[in-house]
Design an enzyme around this catalytic site. Structure first.
Site, PDB file in Angstrom:
ATOM      1  N   ASP A  41       0.726  -1.121   0.018  1.00 20.05           N
ATOM      2  CA  ASP A  41       0.075   0.226  -0.135  1.00 20.05           C
ATOM      3  C   ASP A  41       0.889   1.423   0.168  1.00 20.05           C
ATOM      4  OD1 ASP A  41       1.225  -0.139   2.521  1.00 20.05           O
ATOM      5  OD2 ASP A  41      -0.857   0.191   3.577  1.00 20.05           O
ATOM      6  N   HIS A 246      25.958   8.506 -15.699  1.00 20.30           N
ATOM      7  CA  HIS A 246      24.748   8.662 -14.806  1.00 20.30           C
ATOM      8  C   HIS A 246      25.176   7.354 -13.496  1.00 20.30           C
ATOM      9  CE1 HIS A 246      22.285   9.889 -18.297  1.00 20.30           C
ATOM     10  NE2 HIS A 246      22.594  11.007 -17.515  1.00 20.30           N
ATOM     11  N   ASP A 263      26.926  15.596  -9.253  1.00 20.05           N
ATOM     12  CA  ASP A 263      26.263  16.613 -10.151  1.00 20.05           C
ATOM     13  C   ASP A 263      24.875  16.443  -9.212  1.00 20.05           C
ATOM     14  OD1 ASP A 263      24.177  17.310 -12.036  1.00 20.05           O
ATOM     15  OD2 ASP A 263      25.355  16.083 -13.595  1.00 20.05           O
ATOM     16  N   ASP A 274      20.439  22.746 -11.235  1.00 21.75           N
ATOM     17  CA  ASP A 274      21.149  21.795 -11.792  1.00 21.75           C
ATOM     18  C   ASP A 274      22.577  22.404 -11.985  1.00 21.75           C
ATOM     19  OD1 ASP A 274      22.361  19.275 -13.149  1.00 21.75           O
ATOM     20  OD2 ASP A 274      20.827  19.666 -14.750  1.00 21.75           O
ATOM     21  N   HIS A 355      28.739  13.671 -24.275  1.00 12.70           N
ATOM     22  CA  HIS A 355      27.430  14.282 -24.223  1.00 12.70           C
ATOM     23  C   HIS A 355      27.294  15.780 -24.449  1.00 12.70           C
ATOM     24  CE1 HIS A 355      28.571  16.525 -20.629  1.00 12.70           C
ATOM     25  NE2 HIS A 355      29.416  15.664 -20.094  1.00 12.70           N
ATOM     26  N   HIS A 359      21.044  21.998 -22.059  1.00 12.28           N
ATOM     27  CA  HIS A 359      19.568  21.885 -22.155  1.00 12.28           C
ATOM     28  C   HIS A 359      18.836  22.680 -21.370  1.00 12.28           C
ATOM     29  CE1 HIS A 359      19.486  20.385 -17.914  1.00 12.28           C
ATOM     30  NE2 HIS A 359      20.692  19.573 -18.101  1.00 12.28           N
ATOM     31  N   HIS A 366      15.477  18.545 -17.211  1.00  9.38           N
ATOM     32  CA  HIS A 366      15.321  18.354 -18.845  1.00  9.38           C
ATOM     33  C   HIS A 366      14.271  19.232 -19.310  1.00  9.38           C
ATOM     34  CE1 HIS A 366      18.861  15.139 -18.827  1.00  9.38           C
ATOM     35  NE2 HIS A 366      19.275  16.145 -18.154  1.00  9.38           N
ATOM     36  N   GLU A 384      27.309  22.650 -19.373  1.00  8.10           N
ATOM     37  CA  GLU A 384      27.939  21.449 -18.510  1.00  8.10           C
ATOM     38  C   GLU A 384      29.034  20.807 -19.421  1.00  8.10           C
ATOM     39  OE1 GLU A 384      25.223  18.321 -17.551  1.00  8.10           O
ATOM     40  OE2 GLU A 384      23.725  19.647 -18.399  1.00  8.10           O
ATOM     41  N   TYR A 388      36.352  13.213 -19.628  1.00  9.08           N
ATOM     42  CA  TYR A 388      36.443  11.963 -18.797  1.00  9.08           C
ATOM     43  C   TYR A 388      37.531  10.926 -19.400  1.00  9.08           C
ATOM     44  CZ  TYR A 388      31.707  13.727 -18.332  1.00  9.08           C
ATOM     45  OH  TYR A 388      30.819  14.755 -18.025  1.00  9.08           O
ATOM     46  N   ARG A 397      33.664  17.532 -14.719  1.00  8.11           N
ATOM     47  CA  ARG A 397      32.465  18.112 -15.343  1.00  8.11           C
ATOM     48  C   ARG A 397      32.090  19.416 -14.518  1.00  8.11           C
ATOM     49  NH1 ARG A 397      29.170  14.479 -16.031  1.00  8.11           N
ATOM     50  NH2 ARG A 397      27.576  14.606 -14.415  1.00  8.11           N
ATOM     51  N   GLU A 399      29.296  22.927 -14.135  1.00  7.21           N
ATOM     52  CA  GLU A 399      27.854  23.220 -14.741  1.00  7.21           C
ATOM     53  C   GLU A 399      27.428  24.219 -13.997  1.00  7.21           C
ATOM     54  OE1 GLU A 399      23.516  20.861 -15.426  1.00  7.21           O
ATOM     55  OE2 GLU A 399      24.959  19.989 -14.146  1.00  7.21           O
TER      56      GLU A 399
END
Length: 428
Positions: A41, A246, A263, A274, A355, A359, A366, A384, A388, A397, A399
């Site tokens: 539940d 990620h 991040d 972000d 990448h 955005h 996003h 950003e 790597y 990175r 951002e």
């Protein structure tokens, strides 16, 4: 709500912008999100449908907004339907909007209980020709769960098959991409809370702490400043983990000599920050770490400067790629032979920077908005870039979040430390 709500004038203005895009004899319907189940539940925390929130400010489940601009009775041109509360609901779930409270938030005068929706809708549809219904049309959305909007689309088309149906999502993407001042102010608060979390971390990190302890420090600072918490699953990635774009396990020990890529962002009032920062575990950059860090910082600063009105985001990404290509050559990661022999569809720089750079940001991390039409003032973007290098256990990175102005940009994260000297000074 923990957060301070935005004025109803914003939502009145937002609805007027949508109405101006609808053809005569139109009706548009927006449903709240479901409360999603977990197991047994259990349920997830409620998160309002961002389009409904953008148009009304209403932050409650089982809400429906109907806009019918040309209906003869002015009182029926905007109708907000809410879940009717009772003593049982008040005891078990807490307070729900009264009609007076919902008006104060939204500026909508005709507020009814959701049990009246079918009756009112039948009246409005009788004098409407164009029906605008909503769906999640984000370019990267993976829609596998049937939403309230999806169920409503089925029932509406079954009940009224002869109307002309249209997608309202493209209109909402246009509207939401350009932020009003009040929205930017709310995003500034989210960025300021994020800054507080980052400064807390700079005083906390040392060799031997775990990634999850760092995550805990952030969430503590976010919640104590009226945020519901993270705007998205936080990435706290030390050493080689930083090369996993990620990575969200946040489980490893932070080791002497490694860097930590973080991040993270706070939400505030459903608007999001972000941020990405990368810091040395021991408080001091090695010569190599600093060289890579400064290369990423240069690309970030140069990319921010060219993200301006009139540019197409696809062309912008190509320009940033050339900037990164130059930095990677200087770092000895690629050479002119690599560039000469590269696949145009996957340039040589993509080996270390795979990448996109920016955005839209807003009610969604996003956020919705075109990625093909020219950028306009009032849009908010992340910037950003990253490098790597798995063979060096190094991923960096950086951002920030910027507002596009007529003649440049405004950095919502201008106060968050990013220069290497300041990072070292604060950590030591």
């Amino acid at each position: 709500m923990k957060y301070n709500p935005l004025p109803q004038s914003l939502y009145i203005r937002n609805r007027q912008k949508l109405k101006s895009k609808l053809p005569p004899k139109s009706i548009a319907v927006f449903n709240s999100n479901d409360i999603m189940p977990t197991n047994a539940d259990g349920t997830m925390r409620f998160r309002q449908n961002n389009d409904l929130f953008y148009l009304s400010g209403i932050d409650q489940e089982e809400s429906v907004l109907v806009i019918c601009p040309d209906f003869p009775d002015p009182n029926q041109r905007e109708v907000l339907f809410l879940r009717e509360t009772n003593e049982h609901i008040a005891v078990w779930e807490g307070h729900k909007y009264t009609k007076e409270e919902a008006f104060a938030v939204s500026g909508i005068e005709n507020i009814q209980w959701v049990s009246n929706l079918d009756t009112v809708l039948n009246t409005l549809m009788a004098l409407s020709e164009h029906v605008y219904l909503n769906a999640n049309e984000h370019l990267r959305a993976a829609v596998v769960v049937e939403t309230r909007d999806a169920r409503f689309i089925k029932s509406c088309r079954d009940r009224y098959p002869l109307h002309q149906y249209h997608r309202v999502a493209p209109l909402m993407h246009q509207l939401r991409a350009v932020k009003e001042k009040e929205e930017i102010d709310q995003m500034q608060i989210a960025c300021d809370i994020t800054e507080k979390g980052f400064r807390r971390i700079l005083n906390f990190v040392k060799p031997g702490v775990t990634e999850y302890e760092i995550e805990a420090e952030y969430i503590h600072e976010f919640i104590r400043n009226k945020s519901k918490g993270f705007a998205y699953e936080p990435i706290i990635a030390s050493g080689l983990n930083a090369c996993v774009l990620h990575y969200i396990e946040n489980k490893e020990v932070c080791k002497e000599g490694d860097m930590i890529l973080m991040d993270v962002g706070a939400e505030y009032g459903n608007y999001n920050a972000d941020m990405t920062r990368t810091i040395p575990v021991n408080g001091r950059f090695s010569k190599r770490q600093r060289a890579v860090y400064e290369a990423v910082l240069r690309v970030k600063n140069e990319a921010s400067a060219i993200l301006r009105p009139g540019i197409n985001i696809q062309d912008y990404h190509k320009e940033v790629g050339l900037m990164m290509q130059s930095e990677l050559v200087n770092l000895g990661l690629i050479d002119q032979t690599d560039i000469k022999n590269q696949d145009p569809k996957w340039p040589a720089f993509k080996k270390y920077f795979m990448h996109g750079t920016s955005h839209h940001l807003g009610l969604d991390v996003h956020d919705v908005g075109t990625m093909h039409d020219p950028i306009t003032p009032g849009m908010v973007f992340t910037v950003e870039p990253g490098i790597y290098i798995p063979e060096e256990r190094l991923g960096i990175r950086l951002e920030n979040n910027i507002v596009i102005l007529e003649d440049g940009y405004f950095d919502l994260m201008r106060n968050i430390p990013i220069v290497p000297e300041e990072i070292e000074e604060l950590m030591n």
